[in-house]
Design a protein around this motif. Structure first.
Motif, PDB file in Angstrom:
ATOM      1  N   ILE A   1      11.451  51.056  -6.949  1.00 43.49           N
ATOM      2  CA  ILE A   1      10.122  51.019  -6.333  1.00 43.49           C
ATOM      3  C   ILE A   1       9.675  49.589  -6.103  1.00 43.49           C
ATOM      4  O   ILE A   1      10.190  48.652  -6.697  1.00 43.49           O
ATOM      5  CB  ILE A   1       9.069  51.744  -7.200  1.00 43.49           C
ATOM      6  N   GLY A   2       8.715  49.457  -5.214  1.00 44.05           N
ATOM      7  CA  GLY A   2       8.069  48.179  -4.957  1.00 44.05           C
ATOM      8  C   GLY A   2       6.580  48.381  -4.863  1.00 44.05           C
ATOM      9  O   GLY A   2       6.084  49.511  -4.868  1.00 44.05           O
ATOM     10  N   ARG A   3       5.879  47.292  -4.765  1.00 41.70           N
ATOM     11  CA  ARG A   3       4.418  47.334  -4.643  1.00 41.70           C
ATOM     12  C   ARG A   3       4.010  47.913  -3.291  1.00 41.70           C
ATOM     13  O   ARG A   3       4.706  47.754  -2.297  1.00 41.70           O
ATOM     14  CB  ARG A   3       3.830  45.931  -4.783  1.00 41.70           C
ATOM     15  N   ALA A   4       2.857  48.562  -3.288  1.00 41.88           N
ATOM     16  CA  ALA A   4       2.292  49.106  -2.053  1.00 41.88           C
ATOM     17  C   ALA A   4       1.065  48.278  -1.683  1.00 41.88           C
ATOM     18  O   ALA A   4       0.195  48.070  -2.529  1.00 41.88           O
ATOM     19  CB  ALA A   4       1.904  50.563  -2.255  1.00 41.88           C
ATOM     20  N   ASP A   5       1.012  47.807  -0.452  1.00 43.46           N
ATOM     21  CA  ASP A   5      -0.165  47.046  -0.026  1.00 43.46           C
ATOM     22  C   ASP A   5      -1.278  48.003   0.393  1.00 43.46           C
ATOM     23  O   ASP A   5      -1.088  49.216   0.472  1.00 43.46           O
ATOM     24  CB  ASP A   5       0.186  46.044   1.076  1.00 43.46           C
ATOM     25  N   ALA A   6      -2.456  47.443   0.670  1.00 48.20           N
ATOM     26  CA  ALA A   6      -3.630  48.252   0.999  1.00 48.20           C
ATOM     27  C   ALA A   6      -3.402  49.131   2.225  1.00 48.20           C
ATOM     28  O   ALA A   6      -3.845  50.287   2.262  1.00 48.20           O
ATOM     29  CB  ALA A   6      -4.843  47.350   1.208  1.00 48.20           C
ATOM     30  N   LYS A   7      -2.697  48.616   3.222  1.00 49.74           N
ATOM     31  CA  LYS A   7      -2.423  49.393   4.436  1.00 49.74           C
ATOM     32  C   LYS A   7      -1.544  50.599   4.106  1.00 49.74           C
ATOM     33  O   LYS A   7      -1.811  51.722   4.567  1.00 49.74           O
ATOM     34  CB  LYS A   7      -1.740  48.509   5.485  1.00 49.74           C
ATOM     35  N   PHE A   8      -0.497  50.405   3.305  1.00 51.04           N
ATOM     36  CA  PHE A   8       0.398  51.494   2.904  1.00 51.04           C
ATOM     37  C   PHE A   8      -0.386  52.541   2.101  1.00 51.04           C
ATOM     38  O   PHE A   8      -0.248  53.745   2.337  1.00 51.04           O
ATOM     39  CB  PHE A   8       1.555  50.935   2.068  1.00 51.04           C
ATOM     40  N   VAL A   9      -1.227  52.085   1.172  1.00 49.02           N
ATOM     41  CA  VAL A   9      -2.021  53.012   0.359  1.00 49.02           C
ATOM     42  C   VAL A   9      -2.915  53.861   1.247  1.00 49.02           C
ATOM     43  O   VAL A   9      -2.942  55.092   1.130  1.00 49.02           O
ATOM     44  CB  VAL A   9      -2.851  52.247  -0.702  1.00 49.02           C
ATOM     45  N   ARG A  10      -3.633  53.244   2.154  1.00 45.08           N
ATOM     46  CA  ARG A  10      -4.551  53.982   3.041  1.00 45.08           C
ATOM     47  C   ARG A  10      -3.770  54.946   3.935  1.00 45.08           C
ATOM     48  O   ARG A  10      -4.161  56.094   4.112  1.00 45.08           O
ATOM     49  CB  ARG A  10      -5.351  52.986   3.880  1.00 45.08           C
ATOM     50  N   GLU A  11      -2.657  54.478   4.490  1.00 47.72           N
ATOM     51  CA  GLU A  11      -1.854  55.298   5.403  1.00 47.72           C
ATOM     52  C   GLU A  11      -1.263  56.517   4.694  1.00 47.72           C
ATOM     53  O   GLU A  11      -1.291  57.623   5.224  1.00 47.72           O
ATOM     54  CB  GLU A  11      -0.733  54.437   5.984  1.00 47.72           C
ATOM     55  N   LYS A  12      -0.730  56.323   3.509  1.00 47.26           N
ATOM     56  CA  LYS A  12      -0.027  57.401   2.809  1.00 47.26           C
ATOM     57  C   LYS A  12      -0.956  58.340   2.047  1.00 47.26           C
ATOM     58  O   LYS A  12      -0.635  59.511   1.880  1.00 47.26           O
ATOM     59  CB  LYS A  12       1.019  56.833   1.841  1.00 47.26           C
ATOM     60  N   THR A  13      -2.098  57.810   1.560  1.00 45.35           N
ATOM     61  CA  THR A  13      -2.990  58.663   0.770  1.00 45.35           C
ATOM     62  C   THR A  13      -4.208  59.150   1.549  1.00 45.35           C
ATOM     63  O   THR A  13      -4.747  60.207   1.258  1.00 45.35           O
ATOM     64  CB  THR A  13      -3.506  57.921  -0.480  1.00 45.35           C
ATOM     65  N   GLY A  14      -4.666  58.346   2.498  1.00 41.01           N
ATOM     66  CA  GLY A  14      -5.920  58.656   3.170  1.00 41.01           C
ATOM     67  C   GLY A  14      -7.125  58.098   2.428  1.00 41.01           C
ATOM     68  O   GLY A  14      -8.263  58.324   2.813  1.00 41.01           O
ATOM     69  N   TYR A  15      -6.865  57.357   1.340  1.00 39.75           N
ATOM     70  CA  TYR A  15      -7.923  56.781   0.523  1.00 39.75           C
ATOM     71  C   TYR A  15      -7.758  55.270   0.441  1.00 39.75           C
ATOM     72  O   TYR A  15      -6.647  54.757   0.541  1.00 39.75           O
ATOM     73  CB  TYR A  15      -7.873  57.331  -0.913  1.00 39.75           C
ATOM     74  N   ALA A  16      -8.880  54.593   0.194  1.00 37.26           N
ATOM     75  CA  ALA A  16      -8.839  53.147  -0.034  1.00 37.26           C
ATOM     76  C   ALA A  16      -8.475  52.880  -1.489  1.00 37.26           C
ATOM     77  O   ALA A  16      -8.744  53.701  -2.372  1.00 37.26           O
ATOM     78  CB  ALA A  16     -10.203  52.534   0.273  1.00 37.26           C
ATOM     79  N   ILE A  17      -7.874  51.717  -1.748  1.00 38.02           N
ATOM     80  CA  ILE A  17      -7.596  51.304  -3.118  1.00 38.02           C
ATOM     81  C   ILE A  17      -8.910  51.338  -3.898  1.00 38.02           C
ATOM     82  O   ILE A  17      -9.943  50.907  -3.410  1.00 38.02           O
ATOM     83  CB  ILE A  17      -6.964  49.898  -3.137  1.00 38.02           C
ATOM     84  N   GLY A  18      -8.846  51.859  -5.109  1.00 36.63           N
ATOM     85  CA  GLY A  18     -10.040  52.001  -5.930  1.00 36.63           C
ATOM     86  C   GLY A  18     -10.636  53.390  -5.859  1.00 36.63           C
ATOM     87  O   GLY A  18     -11.471  53.756  -6.677  1.00 36.63           O
TER      88      GLY A  18
END
Length: 172
Positions: free
Chosen positions: A96-113
Motif C-alpha cells: 500500500i501507499g499513501r492516498a492524497d486528498a483527491k484520491f480520498v474524495r474520488e474513491k470515497t465521496g467524502y473529504a478527509i476528516g
C-alpha cells in the motif's frame, strides 16, 4: 456535550449533503442512532473526542490507503488512540501507499476528516482494528468533518462486513 442531535423524525435537510447521505444509508441498514453534528471540527480523533466528551480510543477513525498493485482503495478503521502499522495492513491486502486528498474524495465521496466507514463511491478493501473490540461504544465520521455517529464494534463489523485484524503499531 454541545453537539446537535438530529433524530430520525427531524428533517435531514439540516445536515450537510454528505452527512445526509450517511444518515439515510444508516437508516436503510437499520441503524437507529442519529448523526450528530459537532460545533467544532472532528477532523482529528482528539478533536472529535473532545467534542463528544469521550476517550480518543473510542473514535473509529477511517484511514484510506492506495493499494499499489491495482490502485484499489484500502480503508483501515482504527482506534483513534492507535497509529496504523502499514506493514501489518500490507500483509493483509498487499503493498500500500499513501492516498492524497483527491484520491480520498474520488474513491470515497467524502473529504478527509469526514470519511465514513460505509457508503463509498468505490467499495474499498476494508480492515477493522481489533483494538476497537475492547470498547463498548464507538464514534465514527458521518461524511463531514463535523458529523459523527455512535455505534458498537459489533455494529461496525456488521455494517462494513470487514475482517477484524491487528493493525496497530506496537512499541518494539
Amino acid at each position: 456535550m454541545t453537539e446537535t442531535t438530529l433524530s430520525p423524525s427531524d428533517h435531514l435537510d439540516a445536515l450537510p449533503d454528505a452527512a445526509r447521505r450517511v444518515a439515510q444509508l444508516l437508516r436503510e441498514r437499520g441503524h437507529a442512532k442519529p448523526v450528530v453534528m459537532l460545533p467544532e471540527t472532528g477532523k482529528t480523533s482528539a478533536e472529535a473526542a473532545a467534542g463528544l466528551g469521550c476517550d480518543v480510543a473510542q473514535i473509529a477513525k477511517s484511514i484510506l490507503f492506495r493499494r499499489r498493485d491495482d490502485d484499489a482503495p484500502v480503508l483501515v478503521i482504527a482506534s483513534g488512540a492507535n497509529r496504523v502499522d502499514e506493514r501489518k495492513v500490507a500483509a493483509q491486502v498487499g503493498e500500500i501507499g499513501r492516498a492524497d486528498a483527491k484520491f480520498v474524495r474520488e474513491k470515497t465521496g467524502y473529504a478527509i476528516g469526514g470519511v465514513c466507514p460505509i457508503g463509498h463511491a468505490t467499495t474499498p478493501v476494508t480492515l477493522i482494528d481489533a483494538d476497537l473490540f475492547a470498547l463498548d461504544s464507538l464514534w465514527a465520521a458521518a461524511g463531514h468533518p463535523h458529523a459523527v455517529f455512535n455505534l458498537t464494534p459489533q455494529e461496525l463489523a456488521a455494517l462494513t462486513g470487514a475482517p477484524v485484524v491487528d493493525v496497530a503499531l506496537r512499541d518494539a
